[in-house]
Design an enzyme around this catalytic site. Structure first.
Site, PDB file in Angstrom:
ATOM      1  N   GLY A 260       0.843  -1.185   0.000  1.00 26.95           N
ATOM      2  CA  GLY A 260       0.000   0.000   0.000  1.00 26.95           C
ATOM      3  C   GLY A 260       0.872   1.226   0.000  1.00 26.95           C
ATOM      4  O   GLY A 260       2.055   1.159   0.349  1.00 26.95           O
ATOM      5  N   GLU A 262       0.438   5.301   1.259  1.00 30.90           N
ATOM      6  CA  GLU A 262      -0.477   6.105   2.064  1.00 30.90           C
ATOM      7  C   GLU A 262      -0.794   7.466   1.448  1.00 30.90           C
ATOM      8  O   GLU A 262      -0.858   8.460   2.164  1.00 30.90           O
ATOM      9  CB  GLU A 262       0.132   6.275   3.457  1.00 30.90           C
ATOM     10  CG  GLU A 262       1.477   7.046   3.506  1.00 30.90           C
ATOM     11  CD  GLU A 262       2.727   6.198   3.386  1.00 30.90           C
ATOM     12  OE1 GLU A 262       2.643   5.072   2.845  1.00 30.90           O
ATOM     13  OE2 GLU A 262       3.792   6.641   3.829  1.00 30.90           O
ATOM     14  N   ASN A 263      -0.962   7.543   0.139  1.00 25.58           N
ATOM     15  CA  ASN A 263      -1.253   8.828  -0.477  1.00 25.58           C
ATOM     16  C   ASN A 263      -2.498   9.431   0.180  1.00 25.58           C
ATOM     17  O   ASN A 263      -3.542   8.791   0.227  1.00 25.58           O
ATOM     18  CB  ASN A 263      -1.444   8.655  -1.980  1.00 25.58           C
ATOM     19  CG  ASN A 263      -0.188   8.090  -2.641  1.00 25.58           C
ATOM     20  OD1 ASN A 263       0.908   8.529  -2.356  1.00 25.58           O
ATOM     21  ND2 ASN A 263      -0.364   7.078  -3.490  1.00 25.58           N
ATOM     22  N   HIS A 286      -2.649  -0.140   8.398  1.00 27.16           N
ATOM     23  CA  HIS A 286      -1.335   0.512   8.320  1.00 27.16           C
ATOM     24  C   HIS A 286      -1.418   1.822   7.522  1.00 27.16           C
ATOM     25  O   HIS A 286      -1.001   2.876   8.000  1.00 27.16           O
ATOM     26  CB  HIS A 286      -0.332  -0.458   7.676  1.00 27.16           C
ATOM     27  CG  HIS A 286       1.047   0.098   7.545  1.00 27.16           C
ATOM     28  ND1 HIS A 286       2.030  -0.117   8.474  1.00 27.16           N
ATOM     29  CD2 HIS A 286       1.606   0.890   6.593  1.00 27.16           C
ATOM     30  CE1 HIS A 286       3.136   0.510   8.106  1.00 27.16           C
ATOM     31  NE2 HIS A 286       2.903   1.128   6.960  1.00 27.16           N
ATOM     32  N   GLU A 287      -1.985   1.745   6.327  1.00 27.14           N
ATOM     33  CA  GLU A 287      -2.049   2.957   5.482  1.00 27.14           C
ATOM     34  C   GLU A 287      -2.920   4.024   6.144  1.00 27.14           C
ATOM     35  O   GLU A 287      -2.611   5.208   6.075  1.00 27.14           O
ATOM     36  CB  GLU A 287      -2.564   2.630   4.073  1.00 27.14           C
ATOM     37  CG  GLU A 287      -1.803   1.518   3.331  1.00 27.14           C
ATOM     38  CD  GLU A 287      -0.294   1.646   3.365  1.00 27.14           C
ATOM     39  OE1 GLU A 287       0.207   2.793   3.416  1.00 27.14           O
ATOM     40  OE2 GLU A 287       0.389   0.601   3.375  1.00 27.14           O
ATOM     41  N   HIS A 290      -1.077   5.904   8.793  1.00 30.20           N
ATOM     42  CA  HIS A 290      -0.178   6.923   8.227  1.00 30.20           C
ATOM     43  C   HIS A 290      -0.859   8.296   8.133  1.00 30.20           C
ATOM     44  O   HIS A 290      -0.172   9.313   8.016  1.00 30.20           O
ATOM     45  CB  HIS A 290       0.263   6.515   6.817  1.00 30.20           C
ATOM     46  CG  HIS A 290       1.528   5.713   6.772  1.00 30.20           C
ATOM     47  ND1 HIS A 290       2.692   6.123   7.387  1.00 30.20           N
ATOM     48  CD2 HIS A 290       1.822   4.535   6.149  1.00 30.20           C
ATOM     49  CE1 HIS A 290       3.641   5.222   7.146  1.00 30.20           C
ATOM     50  NE2 HIS A 290       3.146   4.245   6.412  1.00 30.20           N
ATOM     51  N   GLU A 309       7.586   4.991   9.578  1.00 28.15           N
ATOM     52  CA  GLU A 309       7.166   3.593   9.512  1.00 28.15           C
ATOM     53  C   GLU A 309       7.121   2.894  10.866  1.00 28.15           C
ATOM     54  O   GLU A 309       6.240   2.085  11.123  1.00 28.15           O
ATOM     55  CB  GLU A 309       8.053   2.820   8.527  1.00 28.15           C
ATOM     56  CG  GLU A 309       7.941   3.332   7.084  1.00 28.15           C
ATOM     57  CD  GLU A 309       6.529   3.276   6.528  1.00 28.15           C
ATOM     58  OE1 GLU A 309       5.654   2.587   7.111  1.00 28.15           O
ATOM     59  OE2 GLU A 309       6.286   3.937   5.500  1.00 28.15           O
ATOM     60  N   ASP A 366      16.108   3.686  -2.115  1.00 27.35           N
ATOM     61  CA  ASP A 366      15.439   2.437  -2.495  1.00 27.35           C
ATOM     62  C   ASP A 366      16.323   1.225  -2.191  1.00 27.35           C
ATOM     63  O   ASP A 366      15.821   0.138  -1.934  1.00 27.35           O
ATOM     64  CB  ASP A 366      15.050   2.448  -3.973  1.00 27.35           C
ATOM     65  CG  ASP A 366      13.845   3.354  -4.233  1.00 27.35           C
ATOM     66  OD1 ASP A 366      12.917   3.353  -3.400  1.00 27.35           O
ATOM     67  OD2 ASP A 366      13.842   4.065  -5.249  1.00 27.35           O
ATOM     68  N   TYR A 374      10.640  -0.210   9.834  1.00 28.15           N
ATOM     69  CA  TYR A 374       9.287  -0.602  10.236  1.00 28.15           C
ATOM     70  C   TYR A 374       9.315  -1.342  11.569  1.00 28.15           C
ATOM     71  O   TYR A 374       8.670  -0.953  12.539  1.00 28.15           O
ATOM     72  CB  TYR A 374       8.669  -1.533   9.188  1.00 28.15           C
ATOM     73  CG  TYR A 374       8.372  -0.903   7.847  1.00 28.15           C
ATOM     74  CD1 TYR A 374       7.061  -0.635   7.471  1.00 28.15           C
ATOM     75  CD2 TYR A 374       9.380  -0.595   6.948  1.00 28.15           C
ATOM     76  CE1 TYR A 374       6.762  -0.078   6.242  1.00 28.15           C
ATOM     77  CE2 TYR A 374       9.092  -0.028   5.715  1.00 28.15           C
ATOM     78  CZ  TYR A 374       7.781   0.224   5.360  1.00 28.15           C
ATOM     79  OH  TYR A 374       7.498   0.787   4.147  1.00 28.15           O
TER      80      TYR A 374
HETATM   81 ZN   LIG Z   1       4.033   2.476   5.893  1.00 29.23          ZN
END
Ligand SMILES: [Zn+2]
Length: 592
Positions: A260, A262-263, A286-287, A290, A309, A366, A374
């Site tokens: 996912g 989180e936009n 989770h999202e 955020h 995270e 990345d 996390y």
């Molecule tokens: Zn996250």
């Protein structure tokens, strides 16, 4: 000159943009966004202004009311891209840049109709985290420069555009296309800019929540996520009123590289969550979490990613505990422990990437991405919670969110705030060991329950012939089976694999977490009956969380290595650029 973010050309001695006005056309044939961005500044810009760009075709820079102004694009850096330096005349408050994106823009994946569920129309989606907003828009691409935005996106007729923003009207254009307008009135870090265009439909889940998907999957998505309003209410009880007005979700095609994203106002989700039994909605928790931790209080740079995270994983399990009880939360922590151990193992020769307070000068974020921010981060948050007690800690979290809402902060700011509000707590939990030392501190909190202990004991007895009973096989929930599979010895025999598949019907599972854990065991065991299903999954799904263990497991035997290379050759054109890079790095680590 001061660059507070090692991943941005942003110079903190220069003014910050406050708002972006985007006007973009979506050209599927050329795989380009083309148009203009206007950056509005709070104060006057005078002289040099530095922006981040990567692969953009800059066609002109204007100051409204003044005309064209000089600009130059610096030498491209592999990680950062090219600095766009604009020479702004006195009195500049807005800068307009006309440009087009590159077909290779990392933020944008352009899908052919065959890569979608409906197979009749193309699809575009963006993924700007970690530092890819600059491949979509020239901007100060660092979380410390938070911007509101307004956007006009023109798409082919019949397609729908959605963004991480509120809708602000749409209409047909005279040339037979369709324009969608959006308004994001709140300040967000650039990595939360998001756009998707496709054949989309939506279903309302509550007065403030809606799910979008292709028509072929929208009903399944509406069923799977029907409980989202309840989740929002539980999250609000913990963290205060939901701050973004609407909570909408978009279920993407299967090549989406993450679980996912989180936009804000439009969480992006992988379709692998559509298990058909609501067993994977923890990703939505989770999202959603955020919305407070990450989107409202944001890391100042990717060096402080754990602030986003770690808090969100902790919050996600707090929500799960309220919804489904202590046992469910303990299983969540156990799955997290497995992910943490896998990441620590992956970085065993790069211990500097296992600390929470990262030093990423010259390192692509990345490449540093793993479960460590996390899970190690969540364990630091949980340690603080245990140290001061749940009630006091919850009051602290609300104060923290209040104090830093709509700002982007560093680990140092966080620590100073903890010290002021909970004096001595950081030292008591040995926070430095989490923040600055590799690996896990010996004193890190552990999470147990009678159910988890029983599952662990049963899995440990496997080599001595211990097997789940018929009753357990019939009644285990998805999370119990998943934890059991994760606790089994990594190297099973082919007979073991046959037993598991026969009793748990693993090959046909719709729950991808179980399916992938199973296929990872099967690939490690060189268990041939699983090969067709493995191929099918790897050709269909681009979620990096699944590609890494599956391709990794295929590296154990000459025959499975050959299979992996053959599947990757066929699957690679359909993968997102981020996913392709992950698989390439896994294949490169295979023995020669
Ligand atoms: Zn996250």
């Amino acid at each position: 000159m001061h660059h507070p973010d090692p991943h941005s050309y942003y110079d903190s001695s220069q003014p910050k943009a406050r708002r972006l006005r985007l006007k973009l056309g979506v050209d599927f044939a050329a795989k380009r966004l083309e148009g203009e961005v206007v950056l509005e500044f709070g104060g006057e810009v005078k002289g040099a202004l530095d922006l981040d760009t990567k692969g953009l075709d800059i066609r002109g820079v204007q100051v409204p009311g003044h005309g064209p102004v000089p600009w130059e694009l610096g030498e491209p850096d592999t990680i950062l891209g090219s600095r766009l330096r604009i020479d702004a005349p006195e009195g500049t408050r807005e800068i307009a840049i006309t440009y087009a994106t590159s077909p290779e823009a990392m933020a944008l994946q352009w899908l052919d109709p065959e890569q979608t569920e409906g197979k009749v129309a193309p699809y575009l989606f963006s993924q700007c985290q970690q530092i890819h907003a600059r491949t979509m828009v020239p901007c100060q691409d660092t979380p410390v420069v938070r911007v509101a935005y307004h956007a006009e996106v023109t798409v082919p007729e019949g397609l729908t555009a959605v963004m991480s923003a509120g809708p602000a009207g749409d209409e047909a254009t005279r040339d037979g296309r369709h324009v969608f307008r959006f308004l994001m009135p709140q300040n967000i870090p650039p990595y939360l800019l998001a756009l998707a265009v496709g054949r989309l439909e939506s279903r309302d889940l509550s007065p403030r929540a809606r799910v979008w998907a292709e028509p072929e999957t929208v009903e399944a998505a509406a069923w799977e996520f029907a409980g989202v309003e309840d989740m929002i209410l539980k999250a609000e009880a913990l963290f205060g009123p939901y701050p973004w007005d609407r909570y909408d979700m978009l279920v993407l095609p299967p090549s989406f590289p993450y679980g996912g994203m989180e936009n804000p106002r439009m969480t992006f989700l992988t379709p692998t969550l559509l298990a058909g039994d609501r067993s994977l909605v923890d990703v939505v928790a989770h999202e959603l979490a955020h919305s407070w931790t990450g989107n409202l209080v944001t890391n100042a740079s990717m060096e402080h990613f754990w602030l986003n995270e770690g808090f969100t994983v902790w919050a996600e399990r707090r929500i799960l505990r309220i919804l489904h009880g202590d046992d469910a939360a303990a299983l969540g922590w156990a799955m997290g422990q497995k992910a943490l151990e896998d990441s620590l193992d992956r970085f065993k020769n790069e211990p500097h990437l296992t600390v929470l307070r990262l030093h990423l000068e010259g390192i692509d974020p990345d490449d540093a991405f793993s479960s460590i921010p996390y899970e190690k981060g969540a364990r630091l948050v949980a340690a603080l919670e245990r140290e001061v007690g749940e009630d006091k800690f919850l009051r602290f979290i609300r104060d923290y969110i209040d104090a830093f809402r709509f700002t982007s902060i560093t680990t140092e700011q966080f620590c100073a705030f903890v010290e002021a509000k909970l004096p001595g707590a950081l030292a008591a939990v040995n926070a430095r060991a989490y923040l600055d030392q590799p690996g896990m501190p010996a004193t890190a909190p552990t999470f147990r329950s009678a159910q988890l202990d029983a599952l662990t004991a049963l899995a440990n007895s496997w080599v001595d012939g211990g097997r789940p009973s018929a009753r357990q096989i019939a009644t285990w929930k998805a999370s119990e089976l998943q934890v059991f599979l994760q606790k089994l010895p990594r190297q099973l025999t082919r007979e073991d694999c046959a037993w598991l598949d026969e009793h748990f019907q693993l090959m046909g599972r719709g729950n991808y977490e179980i399916l992938v854990d199973w296929l990872t065991l099967a690939a490690t065991a060189d268990y041939e009956p699983a090969f067709p299903r493995l191929r099918e999954v790897l050709l269909r799904v681009g979620r990096m969380k699944y590609l890494r263990p599956l391709y990794g497991a295929l590296g154990q035997h000459p025959r499975t290595r050959a299979l992996a290379r053959e599947i990757f050759a066929a699957a690679s054109p359909g993968y997102h650029g981020l996913s392709r890079r992950v698989v390439q790095s896994v294949l490169e680590a295979y023995p020669a």
